[in-house]
Enzyme design. Sequence first.
Site, mmCIF file in Angstrom:
data_model
loop_
_atom_site.group_PDB
_atom_site.id
_atom_site.type_symbol
_atom_site.label_atom_id
_atom_site.label_comp_id
_atom_site.label_asym_id
_atom_site.label_seq_id
_atom_site.Cartn_x
_atom_site.Cartn_y
_atom_site.Cartn_z
ATOM 1 N N GLY A 1 0.780 -1.244 0.000
ATOM 2 C CA GLY A 1 0.000 0.000 0.000
ATOM 3 C C GLY A 1 0.806 1.285 0.000
ATOM 4 O O GLY A 1 0.294 2.332 0.393
ATOM 5 N N SER A 2 2.059 1.244 -0.485
ATOM 6 C CA SER A 2 2.819 2.504 -0.510
ATOM 7 C C SER A 2 2.192 3.494 -1.497
ATOM 8 O O SER A 2 2.201 4.703 -1.259
ATOM 9 C CB SER A 2 4.288 2.257 -0.847
ATOM 10 O OG SER A 2 4.453 1.920 -2.204
ATOM 11 N N ASN A 3 1.648 2.980 -2.582
ATOM 12 C CA ASN A 3 0.983 3.890 -3.536
ATOM 13 C C ASN A 3 -0.332 4.428 -2.984
ATOM 14 O O ASN A 3 -0.687 5.577 -3.240
ATOM 15 C CB ASN A 3 0.772 3.194 -4.882
ATOM 16 C CG ASN A 3 2.067 3.119 -5.660
ATOM 17 O OD1 ASN A 3 2.532 4.117 -6.215
ATOM 18 N ND2 ASN A 3 2.690 1.951 -5.667
ATOM 19 N N MET B 1 -3.908 -6.946 -6.996
ATOM 20 C CA MET B 1 -3.377 -8.085 -7.735
ATOM 21 C C MET B 1 -4.473 -9.072 -8.150
ATOM 22 O O MET B 1 -4.409 -10.257 -7.818
ATOM 23 C CB MET B 1 -2.299 -8.790 -6.908
ATOM 24 C CG MET B 1 -1.208 -7.866 -6.394
ATOM 25 S SD MET B 1 -0.429 -6.870 -7.673
ATOM 26 C CE MET B 1 0.848 -7.999 -8.192
ATOM 27 N N ARG B 2 -5.467 -8.586 -8.875
ATOM 28 C CA ARG B 2 -6.522 -9.462 -9.392
ATOM 29 C C ARG B 2 -6.760 -9.151 -10.862
ATOM 30 O O ARG B 2 -6.712 -7.984 -11.266
ATOM 31 C CB ARG B 2 -7.850 -9.228 -8.655
ATOM 32 C CG ARG B 2 -7.836 -9.523 -7.180
ATOM 33 C CD ARG B 2 -7.612 -10.967 -6.826
ATOM 34 N NE ARG B 2 -8.590 -11.871 -7.410
ATOM 35 C CZ ARG B 2 -8.407 -13.180 -7.532
ATOM 36 N NH1 ARG B 2 -7.285 -13.731 -7.140
ATOM 37 N NH2 ARG B 2 -9.340 -13.942 -8.060
ATOM 38 N N ASN C 1 -4.825 1.562 -13.901
ATOM 39 C CA ASN C 1 -3.920 0.655 -13.198
ATOM 40 C C ASN C 1 -2.486 1.163 -13.315
ATOM 41 O O ASN C 1 -2.088 1.719 -14.339
ATOM 42 C CB ASN C 1 -4.014 -0.749 -13.820
ATOM 43 C CG ASN C 1 -3.108 -1.753 -13.124
ATOM 44 O OD1 ASN C 1 -3.052 -1.807 -11.899
ATOM 45 N ND2 ASN C 1 -2.384 -2.545 -13.905
ATOM 46 N N HIS D 1 1.451 0.066 -13.346
ATOM 47 C CA HIS D 1 2.231 -1.157 -13.607
ATOM 48 C C HIS D 1 3.726 -0.826 -13.666
ATOM 49 O O HIS D 1 4.120 0.141 -14.319
ATOM 50 C CB HIS D 1 1.775 -1.798 -14.930
ATOM 51 C CG HIS D 1 2.412 -3.125 -15.158
ATOM 52 N ND1 HIS D 1 2.053 -4.245 -14.457
ATOM 53 C CD2 HIS D 1 3.431 -3.493 -15.967
ATOM 54 C CE1 HIS D 1 2.807 -5.265 -14.831
ATOM 55 N NE2 HIS D 1 3.654 -4.838 -15.749
ATOM 56 N N SER E 1 4.233 2.450 -15.987
ATOM 57 C CA SER E 1 3.119 2.844 -16.859
ATOM 58 C C SER E 1 1.840 2.996 -16.045
ATOM 59 O O SER E 1 1.641 2.291 -15.052
ATOM 60 C CB SER E 1 2.840 1.769 -17.918
ATOM 61 O OG SER E 1 3.997 1.441 -18.649
ATOM 62 N N ASP F 1 -3.139 -6.044 -17.732
ATOM 63 C CA ASP F 1 -2.219 -4.940 -18.014
ATOM 64 C C ASP F 1 -2.315 -4.498 -19.480
ATOM 65 O O ASP F 1 -1.310 -4.109 -20.092
ATOM 66 C CB ASP F 1 -0.773 -5.337 -17.668
ATOM 67 C CG ASP F 1 -0.634 -5.726 -16.200
ATOM 68 O OD1 ASP F 1 -1.275 -5.092 -15.351
ATOM 69 O OD2 ASP F 1 0.112 -6.677 -15.908
HETATM 70 C C1 GRF Z 1 3.579 -1.540 -7.508
HETATM 71 O O1 GRF Z 1 4.868 -1.815 -7.977
HETATM 72 C C2 GRF Z 1 2.576 -1.531 -8.639
HETATM 73 O O2 GRF Z 1 3.097 -1.075 -9.835
HETATM 74 C C3 GRF Z 1 2.244 -2.992 -8.748
HETATM 75 O O3 GRF Z 1 2.190 -3.439 -7.409
HETATM 76 C C4 GRF Z 1 3.058 -2.642 -6.614
HETATM 77 C C5 GRF Z 1 2.270 -2.123 -5.450
HETATM 78 O O4 GRF Z 1 3.068 -1.519 -4.481
HETATM 79 N N1 GRF Z 1 1.031 -3.189 -9.515
HETATM 80 P P1 GRF Z 1 2.404 -0.859 -3.198
HETATM 81 O O5 GRF Z 1 1.488 -1.911 -2.576
HETATM 82 O O6 GRF Z 1 1.642 0.349 -3.630
HETATM 83 O O7 GRF Z 1 3.540 -0.525 -2.282
#
Ligand code: GRF
Length: 190
Positions: A13-15, A94-95, A109, A111, A138, A147
């Site tokens: 969940g860093s994003n 991741m689904r 999404n 990627h 991307s 993707d």
């Molecule tokens: C990221 O590298 C994203 O591109 C991929 O999964 C990872 C998720 O990282 N789809 P986080 O959970 O947001 O840290």
Amino acid sequence: MLVKLAILFSGNGSNLENLLEKLHKKKFGENEFEVVLCLCNKADAFGIQRAKKYKLDTLIIEHSKFASREKFDQALVNEIQKNEADLAVLAGFMRILSPVFTQNVKAINLHPSILPLFKGANAIKESFYSDMKLGGVSVHWVNEKLDGGKIIAQEAFQKEGLSFEEFEAKIHALEHEILPQTIMKIFSTN
Ligand code: GRF
């Protein structure tokens, strides 16, 4: 406008946290962003703790509890629609999504590769160990192909001389720039 976002994630969940920090309840020009839904398919995902720092509860919908992919996807769609999200952001979700999701939800999404190269869950390793001179990230529209939807934004960098750890860190740093920027651009009228 008030832009309502649903963020879907599966793990670290860093994003998610980056989006909460940079966009949640923030105003940019005409738009104010609000994360109206944090949704996760794993009950033990670390991202759930990250959302709590922003006083947001995460709705957990575990795919393993559904009889089919379509039924799981319908549960996601119901929640996204109930919360009136303008956009769903898959940030480490991741689904693989069926048409039940892709035909009913506007979604992007993130990627960790230069698509269409290195689709799938091992993109970072595969792009690092390939003979490509560049790595990158991307953001694309979500369709029913893994993707596979239209690319909205991409960033690339020279890979030479980087260790795997440095390469991975660079990918994540770029992700943290490109995803909020892309969301802002999607809703900007200029
Ligand atoms: C990221 O590298 C994203 O591109 C991929 O999964 C990872 C998720 O990282 N789809 P986080 O959970 O947001 O840290």
